[in-house]
Motif scaffolding. Sequence first.
Motif, PDB file in Angstrom:
ATOM      1  N   GLY A  71     -68.253  38.405 -18.162  1.00  0.00           N
ATOM      2  CA  GLY A  71     -69.378  37.479 -18.320  1.00  0.00           C
ATOM      3  C   GLY A  71     -70.293  38.000 -19.409  1.00  0.00           C
ATOM      4  N   THR A  72     -69.730  38.159 -20.606  1.00  0.00           N
ATOM      5  CA  THR A  72     -70.414  38.929 -21.660  1.00  0.00           C
ATOM      6  C   THR A  72     -71.531  38.156 -22.363  1.00  0.00           C
ATOM      7  OG1 THR A  72     -69.962  40.477 -23.459  1.00  0.00           O
ATOM      8  CG2 THR A  72     -68.834  38.343 -23.575  1.00  0.00           C
ATOM      9  N   GLY A  73     -71.515  36.813 -22.314  1.00  0.00           N
ATOM     10  CA  GLY A  73     -72.582  36.034 -22.970  1.00  0.00           C
ATOM     11  C   GLY A  73     -72.681  36.361 -24.448  1.00  0.00           C
ATOM     12  N   GLY A 133     -61.735  33.419 -20.553  1.00  0.00           N
ATOM     13  CA  GLY A 133     -61.132  33.061 -19.271  1.00  0.00           C
ATOM     14  C   GLY A 133     -62.086  33.381 -18.141  1.00  0.00           C
ATOM     15  N   SER A 134     -61.615  33.104 -16.918  1.00  0.00           N
ATOM     16  CA  SER A 134     -62.461  33.299 -15.753  1.00  0.00           C
ATOM     17  C   SER A 134     -62.247  34.693 -15.163  1.00  0.00           C
ATOM     18  CB  SER A 134     -62.148  32.226 -14.705  1.00  0.00           C
ATOM     19  OG  SER A 134     -62.999  32.384 -13.592  1.00  0.00           O
ATOM     20  N   TRP A 135     -63.310  35.462 -15.092  1.00  0.00           N
ATOM     21  CA  TRP A 135     -63.343  36.812 -14.529  1.00  0.00           C
ATOM     22  C   TRP A 135     -62.092  37.641 -14.871  1.00  0.00           C
ATOM     23  CZ3 TRP A 135     -67.990  36.939 -14.832  1.00  0.00           C
ATOM     24  CH2 TRP A 135     -68.878  36.129 -14.135  1.00  0.00           C
ATOM     25  N   ASN A 153     -72.911  41.433 -15.467  1.00  0.00           N
ATOM     26  CA  ASN A 153     -74.164  40.785 -15.092  1.00  0.00           C
ATOM     27  C   ASN A 153     -73.803  39.318 -14.881  1.00  0.00           C
ATOM     28  OD1 ASN A 153     -76.730  39.733 -14.825  1.00  0.00           O
ATOM     29  ND2 ASN A 153     -77.217  39.864 -17.009  1.00  0.00           N
ATOM     30  N   ASP A 179     -65.534  36.122 -21.267  1.00  0.00           N
ATOM     31  CA  ASP A 179     -66.427  35.045 -20.828  1.00  0.00           C
ATOM     32  C   ASP A 179     -65.604  33.774 -20.681  1.00  0.00           C
ATOM     33  OD1 ASP A 179     -69.793  35.029 -20.856  1.00  0.00           O
ATOM     34  OD2 ASP A 179     -68.794  33.076 -20.698  1.00  0.00           O
ATOM     35  N   ARG A 180     -66.016  32.953 -19.728  1.00  0.00           N
ATOM     36  CA  ARG A 180     -65.318  31.674 -19.538  1.00  0.00           C
ATOM     37  C   ARG A 180     -65.707  30.688 -20.630  1.00  0.00           C
ATOM     38  NH1 ARG A 180     -66.419  29.005 -13.839  1.00  0.00           N
ATOM     39  NH2 ARG A 180     -68.484  28.948 -14.758  1.00  0.00           N
ATOM     40  N   THR A 227     -81.447  44.335 -18.086  1.00  0.00           N
ATOM     41  CA  THR A 227     -79.997  44.565 -18.166  1.00  0.00           C
ATOM     42  C   THR A 227     -79.684  45.879 -18.889  1.00  0.00           C
ATOM     43  OG1 THR A 227     -79.644  42.185 -18.048  1.00  0.00           O
ATOM     44  CG2 THR A 227     -77.824  43.476 -18.923  1.00  0.00           C
ATOM     45  N   GLU A 256     -74.629  27.476 -16.158  1.00  0.00           N
ATOM     46  CA  GLU A 256     -73.422  28.191 -15.686  1.00  0.00           C
ATOM     47  C   GLU A 256     -73.537  29.703 -15.913  1.00  0.00           C
ATOM     48  OE1 GLU A 256     -73.630  25.841 -17.906  1.00  0.00           O
ATOM     49  OE2 GLU A 256     -72.509  26.301 -19.734  1.00  0.00           O
ATOM     50  N   ALA A 257     -74.542  30.129 -16.687  1.00  0.00           N
ATOM     51  CA  ALA A 257     -74.771  31.572 -16.866  1.00  0.00           C
ATOM     52  C   ALA A 257     -75.676  32.127 -15.769  1.00  0.00           C
ATOM     53  CB  ALA A 257     -75.396  31.837 -18.232  1.00  0.00           C
TER      54      ALA A 257
HETATM   55  C1  LIG Z   1     -76.065  36.092 -16.443  1.00  0.00           C
HETATM   56  S1  LIG Z   1     -75.064  35.708 -17.832  1.00  0.00           S
HETATM   57  C2  LIG Z   1     -74.911  37.325 -18.535  1.00  0.00           C
HETATM   58  C3  LIG Z   1     -74.707  37.348 -20.021  1.00  0.00           C
HETATM   59  C4  LIG Z   1     -74.744  38.766 -20.643  1.00  0.00           C
HETATM   60  N1  LIG Z   1     -73.762  39.625 -20.026  1.00  0.00           N
HETATM   61  C5  LIG Z   1     -76.119  39.387 -20.485  1.00  0.00           C
HETATM   62  O1  LIG Z   1     -76.279  40.285 -19.651  1.00  0.00           O
HETATM   63  O2  LIG Z   1     -77.047  38.971 -21.191  1.00  0.00           O
HETATM   64  C6  LIG Z   1     -73.503  35.418 -17.063  1.00  0.00           C
HETATM   65  C7  LIG Z   1     -72.342  35.116 -17.994  1.00  0.00           C
HETATM   66  O3  LIG Z   1     -71.171  34.926 -17.181  1.00  0.00           O
HETATM   67  C8  LIG Z   1     -70.380  33.893 -17.739  1.00  0.00           C
HETATM   68  N2  LIG Z   1     -69.567  33.331 -16.643  1.00  0.00           N
HETATM   69  C9  LIG Z   1     -69.932  32.502 -15.630  1.00  0.00           C
HETATM   70  N3  LIG Z   1     -68.882  32.253 -14.826  1.00  0.00           N
HETATM   71  C10 LIG Z   1     -67.821  32.943 -15.342  1.00  0.00           C
HETATM   72  C11 LIG Z   1     -66.468  33.094 -14.964  1.00  0.00           C
HETATM   73  N4  LIG Z   1     -65.968  32.475 -13.887  1.00  0.00           N
HETATM   74  N5  LIG Z   1     -65.677  33.888 -15.712  1.00  0.00           N
HETATM   75  C12 LIG Z   1     -66.161  34.533 -16.815  1.00  0.00           C
HETATM   76  N6  LIG Z   1     -67.445  34.416 -17.228  1.00  0.00           N
HETATM   77  C13 LIG Z   1     -68.265  33.640 -16.499  1.00  0.00           C
HETATM   78  C14 LIG Z   1     -71.406  32.905 -18.296  1.00  0.00           C
HETATM   79  O4  LIG Z   1     -70.804  32.097 -19.283  1.00  0.00           O
HETATM   80  C15 LIG Z   1     -72.462  33.865 -18.841  1.00  0.00           C
HETATM   81  O5  LIG Z   1     -72.210  34.188 -20.185  1.00  0.00           O
END
Ligand SMILES: C[S@@+](CC[C@H](N)C(=O)[O-])C[C@H]1O[C@@H](n2cnc3c(N)ncnc32)[C@H](O)[C@@H]1O
Length: 278
Positions: free
Chosen positions: A122-124, A170-172, A187, A145-146, A97, A207-208
């Motif tokens: 989707g910051t994790g 929230g979502s996206w 990511n 992030d959701r 990443t 879900e990630a």
């Molecule tokens: C693959 S992980 C990436 C985490 C971090 N960005 C990294 O690169 O290590 C995907 C992230 O997207 C978040 N996610 C999944 N669905 C989502 C949505 N609908 N809206 C926002 N975030 C979401 C998950 O909670 C997770 O933290």
Amino acid sequence: MSASPALTVAVALDQARAAGLDRVDRDVLMGALLGRDRAWLLIHDDHPLSPAQAARWSDWCARRAAGVPVAYLTGQHEFHGLLLQVTPDVLDPRPDTETLVDWALERLAALGGAAPTVFDLGTGSGAIALAIQHRHPKARVGAVDRSAAALAVARANGERLGLDIDWRQGSWFEPMTGLRVDLIVSNPPYIRPDDPHLADLRHEPREALVADEDGLADLRTLIAGAPAHLRPGGWLLLEHGHDQADAVAAIFEAAGWHEIGHRLDLGGHRRCTGARRP
Ligand SMILES: C[S@@+](CC[C@H](N)C(=O)[O-])C[C@H]1O[C@@H](n2cnc3c(N)ncnc32)[C@H](O)[C@@H]1O
């Protein structure tokens, strides 16, 4: 009766090898256990572990052998030069990443603006947003992030590192209502629900990781929604699976995006695809 001799670093490392842990994992875990670097461990391999350290070592070895990521055991992982706290609520940030971060920094340099605006969707753990803010202090960086639990980890990382990010749950694009930025990076989850490799990732939040439509559902949502949140000339940069580059480029192309390009991961795969707003 005499007490049993203390476990030394060398013997503990041998035990870990016998349990199937690879060299890098053994060294990282022992370094974290003792708070020492690899050079110290090499010189002090006769150093005795305390009973508490020996018990923790045996627990870590068993859990690592069962597939628990090293970062969940030590609680931390270095990403793009930043030491991040990592818990089972967030994906363990991957070295691949860093490619996405490097590309984002390139784009920001090309923009040349005084204070470019960036969102990480989707910051994790906050890895991408924090690395960008750290390397480009003039940027104004937001992250979504959701998962509330993930966002709490990300926020704590930001506070500890003294990096000021606009965290939003929230979502996206939902938390970006009315907002347009210069650069969006993500990511997102991109693994197919039936991918056999998921078994190896069972300790990380599903879900990630997993997305419908052959893993492309979230990538499609991001490409469809980004134009409404990018300024003219703005870019969307996405990480995806090693075999999804053509599919993602086709989605960009069908939606009329410009300058579609790729970046390679550490294994030489086209791991990131990005483009300029249509
Ligand atoms: C693959 S992980 C990436 C985490 C971090 N960005 C990294 O690169 O290590 C995907 C992230 O997207 C978040 N996610 C999944 N669905 C989502 C949505 N609908 N809206 C926002 N975030 C979401 C998950 O909670 C997770 O933290």
